[in-house]
Design an enzyme around this catalytic site. Structure first.
Site, PDB file in Angstrom:
ATOM      1  N   HIS A 228       0.840  -1.210   0.000  1.00  0.00           N
ATOM      2  CA  HIS A 228       0.000   0.000   0.000  1.00  0.00           C
ATOM      3  C   HIS A 228       0.876   1.262   0.000  1.00  0.00           C
ATOM      4  CE1 HIS A 228      -3.472   2.536   1.443  1.00  0.00           C
ATOM      5  NE2 HIS A 228      -2.490   3.211   2.007  1.00  0.00           N
ATOM      6  N   GLU A 229       1.882   1.290   0.866  1.00  0.00           N
ATOM      7  CA  GLU A 229       2.749   2.479   0.926  1.00  0.00           C
ATOM      8  C   GLU A 229       3.515   2.654  -0.382  1.00  0.00           C
ATOM      9  OE1 GLU A 229       2.175   4.425   3.277  1.00  0.00           O
ATOM     10  OE2 GLU A 229       1.113   3.013   4.556  1.00  0.00           O
ATOM     11  N   HIS A 232       1.544   4.516  -2.831  1.00  0.00           N
ATOM     12  CA  HIS A 232       1.679   5.981  -2.710  1.00  0.00           C
ATOM     13  C   HIS A 232       2.955   6.459  -3.405  1.00  0.00           C
ATOM     14  CE1 HIS A 232      -1.760   6.449  -0.201  1.00  0.00           C
ATOM     15  NE2 HIS A 232      -1.243   5.900   0.882  1.00  0.00           N
ATOM     16  N   HIS A 238      -5.659   7.514  -2.089  1.00  0.00           N
ATOM     17  CA  HIS A 238      -6.600   6.582  -1.467  1.00  0.00           C
ATOM     18  C   HIS A 238      -7.877   6.482  -2.290  1.00  0.00           C
ATOM     19  CE1 HIS A 238      -4.315   7.334   2.462  1.00  0.00           C
ATOM     20  NE2 HIS A 238      -4.072   6.105   2.075  1.00  0.00           N
TER      21      HIS A 238
HETATM   22 ZN   LIG Z   1      -2.315   5.215   2.459  1.00  0.00          ZN
END
Ligand SMILES: [Zn+2]
Length: 330
Positions: A228-229, A232, A238
């Site tokens: 998930h990171e 980014h 998101h």
């Molecule tokens: Zn996040």
């Protein structure tokens, strides 16, 4: 009726290091937010310690006003340790520096509203920071140089490598280890490092910031959280903050503590929504993110979820995640 006031500090933001761009703002802004008494009582009755997820760290609410040159934008954040965090896991900068009217590193550019058109001919899906598509936040050729902090535990190092492999297996993104000899070759890079006093998995920026940017990991940040990171880092925001999210989910403000409401702000001009809303995205919050009462949701889908889809999964990259990144870096 409860009344909550935000008193915003004067500050200056200097981003001259890599971008030769300076954002200056000196504004005092007061906001008054009214909420139904019943909603506040529900939050007050539950323990804040319920908010335990690593991507939703607890902290004290604050905000700053960012002057993008043609508009001023109020940015709400949560102080976690020394860091100012937006949207749960994105580091805006050092909260003390924001308060002390000095310098903020890097991530403030997230809110720069400079118009960037999608003239590249690419067709990204999902939710992608515009400046990743055709601007300075893009990783050249999809290559992301990285360093791994020796302070990370062997388990965390293994998780980082598995998370990178998950992305490279199905997208054009590639990672290159920034060894000592390659320092000048790769001036811009991601450092996977320890989380210091912030009990969370965090990313410094969305897309390429320039110079060093960190993904900060504490014990408990597993492969899925790191995937998930890295999302980014690649350029994804998101999912549930897409501009079109209100057609697909309801945000239950009555179950969200006042200081976290800013975490559910919709993306507007800074981002580009493409493709359909993706409930299966690894970039989606789980159903009870930031809940006062975690037995009740803060995000309710409008209509049935697709089969075998769970909001906030951290098991796999969804078809939408893969298509989004293929659209950026093909
Ligand atoms: Zn996040």
């Amino acid at each position: 009726m409860d009344v909550f006031s935000l008193k915003l500090p004067e500050f200056f933001v200097d981003r001259a290091d890599h971008m030769s761009k300076i954002l200056l703002a000196a504004v005092v802004f007061c906001a008054v937010i009214n909420r139904p008494y019943a909603a506040m009582a529900e939050c007050a009755n539950s323990s804040a310690t319920n908010i335990a997820q690593l991507e939703y760290p607890r902290g004290q609410a604050d905000s700053v006003v960012v002057d993008t040159g043609n508009a001023k934008k109020v940015v709400s954040f949560v102080k976690v340790g020394t860091l100012a965090i937006v949207e749960g896991d994105i580091v805006l900068g050092d909260a003390r520096m924001l308060k002390d009217a000095t310098r903020v590193e890097g991530a403030i550019r997230l809110f720069d509203g400079a118009p960037i058109t999608d003239s590249s001919g690419m067709h990204p899906f999902g939710k992608v920071l515009k400046s990743v598509l055709s601007g300075p936040d893009r990783w050249l050729n999809g290559l992301i140089p990285f360093e791994i902090d020796p302070a990370l535990t062997p388990d965390s190092v293994a998780a980082v490598r598995q998370a990178m492999a998950a992305w490279t297996k199905v997208t054009p993104v590639r990672f290159a280890e920034r060894t000592f000899d390659l320092r000048s070759t790769y001036p811009d890079f991601v450092s996977f490092t320890t989380g210091e006093d912030a009990n969370a998995c965090l990313s410094d920026h969305i897309g390429r910031r320039g110079g060093r940017q960190s993904v900060r990991l504490v014990r408990g940040c597993g492969v899925g959280q790191i995937m998930h990171e890295i999302g980014h880092v690649i350029g994804l925001g998101h999912e549930q903050n897409r501009e079109d999210r209100d057609q697909r989910v309801q945000i239950v403000m009555s179950n969200i503590p006042l200081q976290y409401e800013g975490q559910f702000e919709k993306y507007t001009s800074d981002y580009m929504d493409r493709g359909v809303y993706d409930f299966d995205s690894i970039m989606h919050y789980e159903a009870n993110a930031f809940a006062c009462d975690p037995s009740k949701p803060t995000i309710v889908p409008k209509g049935p979820l697709p089969a075998n889809v769970r909001l906030g999964q951290r098991d796999h990259l969804s078809a939408g995640d893969i298509e989004a990144v293929k659209g950026i870096y093909k």
